[in-house]
Design a protein around this motif. Sequence first.
Motif, PDB file in Angstrom:
ATOM      1  N   HIS A   1     -45.512 -35.447 -36.019  1.00 27.14           N
ATOM      2  CA  HIS A   1     -44.230 -34.891 -35.610  1.00 27.14           C
ATOM      3  C   HIS A   1     -44.394 -33.575 -34.858  1.00 27.14           C
ATOM      4  O   HIS A   1     -43.624 -33.264 -33.959  1.00 27.14           O
ATOM      5  CB  HIS A   1     -43.331 -34.653 -36.826  1.00 27.14           C
ATOM      6  N   ILE A   2     -45.393 -32.801 -35.225  1.00 27.62           N
ATOM      7  CA  ILE A   2     -45.567 -31.462 -34.660  1.00 27.62           C
ATOM      8  C   ILE A   2     -47.027 -31.261 -34.265  1.00 27.62           C
ATOM      9  O   ILE A   2     -47.935 -31.620 -35.011  1.00 27.62           O
ATOM     10  CB  ILE A   2     -45.175 -30.383 -35.691  1.00 27.62           C
ATOM     11  N   THR A   3     -47.213 -30.653 -33.103  1.00 23.97           N
ATOM     12  CA  THR A   3     -48.536 -30.231 -32.674  1.00 23.97           C
ATOM     13  C   THR A   3     -48.458 -28.752 -32.332  1.00 23.97           C
ATOM     14  O   THR A   3     -47.633 -28.348 -31.515  1.00 23.97           O
ATOM     15  CB  THR A   3     -49.010 -31.021 -31.442  1.00 23.97           C
ATOM     16  N   VAL A   4     -49.292 -27.948 -32.973  1.00 24.06           N
ATOM     17  CA  VAL A   4     -49.330 -26.509 -32.726  1.00 24.06           C
ATOM     18  C   VAL A   4     -50.628 -26.197 -31.993  1.00 24.06           C
ATOM     19  O   VAL A   4     -51.699 -26.631 -32.407  1.00 24.06           O
ATOM     20  CB  VAL A   4     -49.273 -25.713 -34.050  1.00 24.06           C
ATOM     21  N   VAL A   5     -50.505 -25.438 -30.904  1.00 21.27           N
ATOM     22  CA  VAL A   5     -51.675 -25.071 -30.104  1.00 21.27           C
ATOM     23  C   VAL A   5     -51.787 -23.557 -30.083  1.00 21.27           C
ATOM     24  O   VAL A   5     -50.810 -22.859 -29.801  1.00 21.27           O
ATOM     25  CB  VAL A   5     -51.535 -25.581 -28.650  1.00 21.27           C
ATOM     26  N   GLU A   6     -52.975 -23.053 -30.412  1.00 19.14           N
ATOM     27  CA  GLU A   6     -53.219 -21.620 -30.269  1.00 19.14           C
ATOM     28  C   GLU A   6     -53.140 -21.289 -28.779  1.00 19.14           C
ATOM     29  O   GLU A   6     -53.398 -22.134 -27.941  1.00 19.14           O
ATOM     30  CB  GLU A   6     -54.595 -21.249 -30.833  1.00 19.14           C
ATOM     31  N   ALA A   7     -52.770 -20.071 -28.462  1.00 21.49           N
ATOM     32  CA  ALA A   7     -52.609 -19.667 -27.059  1.00 21.49           C
ATOM     33  C   ALA A   7     -53.834 -20.042 -26.234  1.00 21.49           C
ATOM     34  O   ALA A   7     -54.965 -19.971 -26.702  1.00 21.49           O
ATOM     35  CB  ALA A   7     -52.362 -18.167 -26.974  1.00 21.49           C
ATOM     36  N   GLY A   8     -53.592 -20.464 -25.014  1.00 25.86           N
ATOM     37  CA  GLY A   8     -54.675 -20.832 -24.115  1.00 25.86           C
ATOM     38  C   GLY A   8     -54.129 -21.583 -22.918  1.00 25.86           C
ATOM     39  O   GLY A   8     -52.921 -21.710 -22.731  1.00 25.86           O
ATOM     40  N   ARG A   9     -55.020 -22.102 -22.116  1.00 27.96           N
ATOM     41  CA  ARG A   9     -54.619 -22.836 -20.919  1.00 27.96           C
ATOM     42  C   ARG A   9     -54.257 -24.269 -21.258  1.00 27.96           C
ATOM     43  O   ARG A   9     -54.833 -24.860 -22.161  1.00 27.96           O
ATOM     44  CB  ARG A   9     -55.761 -22.848 -19.910  1.00 27.96           C
ATOM     45  N   THR A  10     -53.310 -24.811 -20.515  1.00 26.99           N
ATOM     46  CA  THR A  10     -52.933 -26.212 -20.683  1.00 26.99           C
ATOM     47  C   THR A  10     -52.987 -26.913 -19.334  1.00 26.99           C
ATOM     48  O   THR A  10     -52.870 -26.280 -18.277  1.00 26.99           O
ATOM     49  CB  THR A  10     -51.517 -26.377 -21.272  1.00 26.99           C
ATOM     50  N   ALA A  11     -53.160 -28.206 -19.389  1.00 25.07           N
ATOM     51  CA  ALA A  11     -53.111 -29.052 -18.195  1.00 25.07           C
ATOM     52  C   ALA A  11     -51.989 -30.055 -18.397  1.00 25.07           C
ATOM     53  O   ALA A  11     -51.911 -30.710 -19.439  1.00 25.07           O
ATOM     54  CB  ALA A  11     -54.436 -29.779 -17.998  1.00 25.07           C
ATOM     55  N   HIS A  12     -51.120 -30.154 -17.407  1.00 20.93           N
ATOM     56  CA  HIS A  12     -50.009 -31.099 -17.434  1.00 20.93           C
ATOM     57  C   HIS A  12     -50.342 -32.204 -16.433  1.00 20.93           C
ATOM     58  O   HIS A  12     -50.277 -31.976 -15.225  1.00 20.93           O
ATOM     59  CB  HIS A  12     -48.698 -30.398 -17.075  1.00 20.93           C
ATOM     60  N   LEU A  13     -50.711 -33.365 -16.943  1.00 22.00           N
ATOM     61  CA  LEU A  13     -51.075 -34.471 -16.065  1.00 22.00           C
ATOM     62  C   LEU A  13     -49.821 -35.159 -15.552  1.00 22.00           C
ATOM     63  O   LEU A  13     -48.862 -35.357 -16.308  1.00 22.00           O
ATOM     64  CB  LEU A  13     -51.929 -35.496 -16.815  1.00 22.00           C
ATOM     65  N   ALA A  14     -49.833 -35.534 -14.298  1.00 19.28           N
ATOM     66  CA  ALA A  14     -48.768 -36.371 -13.761  1.00 19.28           C
ATOM     67  C   ALA A  14     -48.805 -37.698 -14.501  1.00 19.28           C
ATOM     68  O   ALA A  14     -49.832 -38.062 -15.095  1.00 19.28           O
ATOM     69  CB  ALA A  14     -48.979 -36.603 -12.270  1.00 19.28           C
ATOM     70  N   GLY A  15     -47.702 -38.413 -14.490  1.00 16.83           N
ATOM     71  CA  GLY A  15     -47.681 -39.721 -15.131  1.00 16.83           C
ATOM     72  C   GLY A  15     -48.798 -40.598 -14.587  1.00 16.83           C
ATOM     73  O   GLY A  15     -48.922 -40.761 -13.371  1.00 16.83           O
ATOM     74  N   GLN A  16     -49.617 -41.110 -15.482  1.00 22.19           N
ATOM     75  CA  GLN A  16     -50.733 -41.960 -15.074  1.00 22.19           C
ATOM     76  C   GLN A  16     -50.236 -43.395 -14.952  1.00 22.19           C
ATOM     77  O   GLN A  16     -49.751 -43.983 -15.919  1.00 22.19           O
ATOM     78  CB  GLN A  16     -51.890 -41.836 -16.061  1.00 22.19           C
ATOM     79  N   CYS A  17     -50.365 -43.922 -13.759  1.00 20.92           N
ATOM     80  CA  CYS A  17     -49.847 -45.252 -13.418  1.00 20.92           C
ATOM     81  C   CYS A  17     -50.979 -46.265 -13.381  1.00 20.92           C
ATOM     82  O   CYS A  17     -52.136 -45.898 -13.248  1.00 20.92           O
ATOM     83  CB  CYS A  17     -49.176 -45.201 -12.048  1.00 20.92           C
ATOM     84  N   PRO A  18     -50.648 -47.562 -13.431  1.00 26.27           N
ATOM     85  CA  PRO A  18     -51.682 -48.603 -13.382  1.00 26.27           C
ATOM     86  C   PRO A  18     -52.091 -48.928 -11.946  1.00 26.27           C
ATOM     87  O   PRO A  18     -52.022 -50.069 -11.490  1.00 26.27           O
ATOM     88  CB  PRO A  18     -51.000 -49.786 -14.065  1.00 26.27           C
ATOM     89  N   LEU A  19     -52.530 -47.890 -11.229  1.00 24.72           N
ATOM     90  CA  LEU A  19     -52.984 -48.064  -9.858  1.00 24.72           C
ATOM     91  C   LEU A  19     -54.491 -47.860  -9.797  1.00 24.72           C
ATOM     92  O   LEU A  19     -55.026 -46.978 -10.476  1.00 24.72           O
ATOM     93  CB  LEU A  19     -52.314 -47.051  -8.936  1.00 24.72           C
TER      94      LEU A  19
END
Length: 135
Positions: free
Chosen positions: A21-39
């Motif tokens: 239900h919950i994910t806690v992340v200590e401060a840091g860099r994140t990567a937001h991936l675009a929606g991965q499609c079946p291409l």
Amino acid sequence: MSPRITRINPDRLHPTPGYHHITVVEAGRTAHLAGQCPLDRDGVLVGPGSLDAQIDQVAANALAALAAVGAEPDDVVRSVIYVSTDVTEVLGAAWRRLTASAIGPAFTTASTLLGVNRLGFTGQLVEVDLTAALP
């Protein structure tokens, strides 16, 4: 799992089939991936009419995208899965195939599974949106 990522299922919330239900992340860099499609690499839809084939391609694409930023499925902190269906059994089958795939650990985090009317490419049945905490 990384000590900087904590996954929690509070006792007062319903049990889950593998996600948290919950994910806690200590401060840091994140990567937001675009929606991965079946291409495939050439932008051609893989597995027209085959949810399994499309899930396998999405998993391969997600692994490649994560690797490009030095991340792995265990680094994923949020996922949204879109499946072009309104059939509960198809949604369940998609969840099971994804969680059994090479990116399966990505779905132990805060995850959402959605049945949608249509996705961006003609014949597309599945798409996965991931956010990862970078190592």
